[in-house]
Design a protein around this motif. Sequence first.
Motif, PDB file in Angstrom:
ATOM      1  N   CYS A  62      44.125  41.663  49.729  1.00 33.17           N
ATOM      2  CA  CYS A  62      43.026  40.892  49.144  1.00 33.17           C
ATOM      3  C   CYS A  62      42.679  41.346  47.730  1.00 33.17           C
ATOM      4  N   GLY A  63      42.786  42.621  47.437  1.00 38.26           N
ATOM      5  CA  GLY A  63      42.464  43.127  46.111  1.00 38.26           C
ATOM      6  C   GLY A  63      43.474  42.753  45.048  1.00 38.26           C
ATOM      7  N   GLU A  64      44.634  42.244  45.470  1.00 39.45           N
ATOM      8  CA  GLU A  64      45.695  41.880  44.529  1.00 39.45           C
ATOM      9  C   GLU A  64      45.615  40.425  44.084  1.00 39.45           C
ATOM     10  N   ILE A  65      44.681  39.676  44.646  1.00 44.59           N
ATOM     11  CA  ILE A  65      44.496  38.285  44.231  1.00 44.59           C
ATOM     12  C   ILE A  65      43.558  38.286  43.030  1.00 44.59           C
ATOM     13  N   ASP A  66      44.043  37.782  41.910  1.00 48.15           N
ATOM     14  CA  ASP A  66      43.263  37.775  40.672  1.00 48.15           C
ATOM     15  C   ASP A  66      42.195  36.692  40.744  1.00 48.15           C
ATOM     16  N   LEU A  67      40.935  37.126  40.836  1.00 47.72           N
ATOM     17  CA  LEU A  67      39.819  36.197  40.941  1.00 47.72           C
ATOM     18  C   LEU A  67      38.696  36.606  39.998  1.00 47.72           C
TER      19      LEU A  67
END
Length: 103
Positions: free
Chosen positions: A44-49
């Motif tokens: 989840c932390g690797e999704i750029d948001l």
Amino acid sequence: MSSKELPQPERDAIRVETVLQALGEPVRLQIVRALADVPQGIACGEIDLPVTASTRAHHLRILREAGVLSTHTEGTRRISKLRRTDLESLYPGLLSGVLAARQ
């Protein structure tokens, strides 16, 4: 390393109105599009948001509880992936249509 799946609805409990509501938010659509490119799942932390970590976690939880994605832990990481097979079985073409829509 042990893996544990987070709570999510069984296939038969997924409702189209809940899925559509979950997909009706731009950040959640961005998450779904990112996961569509990585069939094996992504941390989840690797999704750029453009949101904070707590807001990211909220959006991922909404998608998981709606049955759009599944999440499991790998050590301290949470890996999410789209429930393509389940969604396609229940609502043929829905996910493909969402992914094909202009951004």
